[in-house]
Design an enzyme around this catalytic site. Sequence first.
Site, PDB file in Angstrom:
ATOM      1  N   HIS A  31       0.826  -1.209   0.000  1.00 35.35           N
ATOM      2  CA  HIS A  31       0.000   0.000   0.000  1.00 35.35           C
ATOM      3  C   HIS A  31       0.862   1.262   0.000  1.00 35.35           C
ATOM      4  CE1 HIS A  31      -2.822   2.848   2.238  1.00 35.35           C
ATOM      5  NE2 HIS A  31      -3.429   2.585   1.094  1.00 35.35           N
ATOM      6  N   GLU A  58       1.237  -0.839  -4.883  1.00 36.14           N
ATOM      7  CA  GLU A  58       0.047   0.013  -4.915  1.00 36.14           C
ATOM      8  C   GLU A  58       0.464   1.473  -4.853  1.00 36.14           C
ATOM      9  OE1 GLU A  58      -3.654   2.124  -3.702  1.00 36.14           O
ATOM     10  OE2 GLU A  58      -1.762   2.147  -2.612  1.00 36.14           O
ATOM     11  N   ASP A  60      -1.112   5.877  -5.862  1.00 28.69           N
ATOM     12  CA  ASP A  60      -2.248   6.745  -6.185  1.00 28.69           C
ATOM     13  C   ASP A  60      -1.831   7.770  -7.229  1.00 28.69           C
ATOM     14  OD1 ASP A  60      -4.004   5.778  -3.874  1.00 28.69           O
ATOM     15  OD2 ASP A  60      -2.153   6.368  -2.874  1.00 28.69           O
ATOM     16  N   HIS A  73      -1.172  10.657  -2.912  1.00 21.56           N
ATOM     17  CA  HIS A  73      -2.467  10.205  -2.393  1.00 21.56           C
ATOM     18  C   HIS A  73      -3.437  11.351  -2.160  1.00 21.56           C
ATOM     19  CE1 HIS A  73      -5.390   9.147   0.771  1.00 21.56           C
ATOM     20  NE2 HIS A  73      -5.420   7.992   0.153  1.00 21.56           N
ATOM     21  N   GLU A 135      -4.089   3.699  -8.500  1.00 24.04           N
ATOM     22  CA  GLU A 135      -5.468   4.174  -8.289  1.00 24.04           C
ATOM     23  C   GLU A 135      -5.718   5.538  -8.925  1.00 24.04           C
ATOM     24  OE1 GLU A 135      -6.572   4.388  -4.133  1.00 24.04           O
ATOM     25  OE2 GLU A 135      -8.339   5.593  -4.636  1.00 24.04           O
TER      26      GLU A 135
HETATM   27  O1  G3P Z   1      -6.319   1.144  -3.022  1.00 22.52           O
HETATM   28  C1  G3P Z   1      -6.624   0.623  -1.779  1.00 22.52           C
HETATM   29  C2  G3P Z   1      -6.462   1.734  -0.827  1.00 22.52           C
HETATM   30  O2  G3P Z   1      -5.289   2.368  -1.196  1.00 22.52           O
HETATM   31  C3  G3P Z   1      -7.569   2.702  -0.868  1.00 22.52           C
HETATM   32  O3  G3P Z   1      -7.416   3.656   0.104  1.00 22.52           O
HETATM   33  O4  G3P Z   1      -7.163   5.987   0.692  1.00 22.52           O
HETATM   34  O5  G3P Z   1      -5.225   4.475   0.842  1.00 22.52           O
HETATM   35  O6  G3P Z   1      -6.073   5.182  -1.368  1.00 22.52           O
HETATM   36  P1  G3P Z   1      -6.411   4.872   0.056  1.00 22.52           P
HETATM   37 CA    CA Z   2      -4.907   3.862  -2.952  1.00 29.11          CA
END
Ligand code: G3P
Ligand code: CA
Length: 410
Positions: A31, A58, A60, A73, A135
């Site tokens: 993450h 992962e 953003d 993020h 994401e």
């Molecule tokens: O993508 C899973 C998770 O990352 C979603 O929450 O707020 O950390 O982007 P966030």
């Molecule tokens: Ca995310």
Amino acid sequence: MKKTLLLSILSLVVQQAIAQTPNCAPSVAAHRGFSAFFPENTIPAFEACIRVGTDYVEGDIVFTADRVPIMLHDETVDRTTNGTGPAARYTLEEIQALEAGFPDKFGDKFAGTRIPTLEEALDLVKANNTLFCFELKVPGIAKQVADIIREKGMESQGIVQSFLPQELTILKGYAPEIPCLLLSFSTGFTQYIDYAATIGIEYYGPGGIPEQSEIDHAHENNIKYWVYTIDDTTDMYTLMRMGADGIFTNRPDRLEGISKPLIKNSNDTLYANWLAGNIQWKLNGQNIAGATDTFYVAKQAGEYSFTAINAQNCNYESPVFSFGTSAIAAHNDDWKFVTFASAAGIFVTANASLNEEALVRLYDISGKQLMATRSLLAQPVALVAGNLAKGLYVVTVQTSTKVYTQKVVY
Ligand code: G3P
Ligand code: CA
């Protein structure tokens, strides 16, 4: 004709065998990179999780003022950089001048770290032959991201995810070959799974621990079920028992250490790292009667392994562990572990004849895993696990067929 019939029957038998024993260890998605110990959504965090051996990186994606997709993020740069204000007000040049080493959390430890572009993050993923799960955080970005993924030929090298169903609908219409994951803020919304199924989305990912029926519902719709953001080992085991297909975690080191079956030994006691289902030990491929505990005391030399079955009848096979045979002695002779008493940690080097990719893990003497990394054994493998105290450690090297164990003095 007979040959064709025979081949068809054989193919059916193989398909059934595969269907009965799916390999469903959950995918490990780091993450925001290895964000527990490195500044999130930066190259150091992405590199660190790749070193640990994570399946997916992962991250953003948002836009700069000049419409360049970057890895960040938040809507603003306030929390993770030394700047202030919305990211969308900075040009790429301006935003990459900021200190992005998350100074509020890490001080100047990562000074000089910059916010990477999506392109830079994808290049790293590609160069390391790993996978991305990035994401879409803002509307209007789907097609541009798809174009970049296509330009790099990475359509099969990851997943695009979003909380924004509209963005994924656009993406699926524009680039149906890119796998997508629909995020949800919470469990309990099976209608989102139904929606995902109707537009061909392959993955669904809510936050939190779901009911078993929700995972089952996704699977009935042919959708893989991922969960965010899970750092607690007990929760990881719970999800593994339930048959979750992927887990987002800030601690990919923890999840890597338990999500793939592995045997360790201490003299003649063999330990399964698997605590998420029913275990059956085997000797030379045959079940050992009554051997269903998480450890087994070997009574004879041979090839030991275990199978572990979770709530969804997923059947996990451990690698074979050779115990007390001449083969293991010969293999151990092939290995040379070198230690350096420096802040850099412990290095593992292998005999050149064992030139393949392996999962290398470092444990303290109590058996607690400190680090795991998947690496080619052609060069020395660095195991860096923070400030290592002087003492005795255990290194395991898991190749495609065997696990080698070696004690190391640091
Ligand atoms: O993508 C899973 C998770 O990352 C979603 O929450 O707020 O950390 O982007 P966030
Ligand atoms: Ca995310």
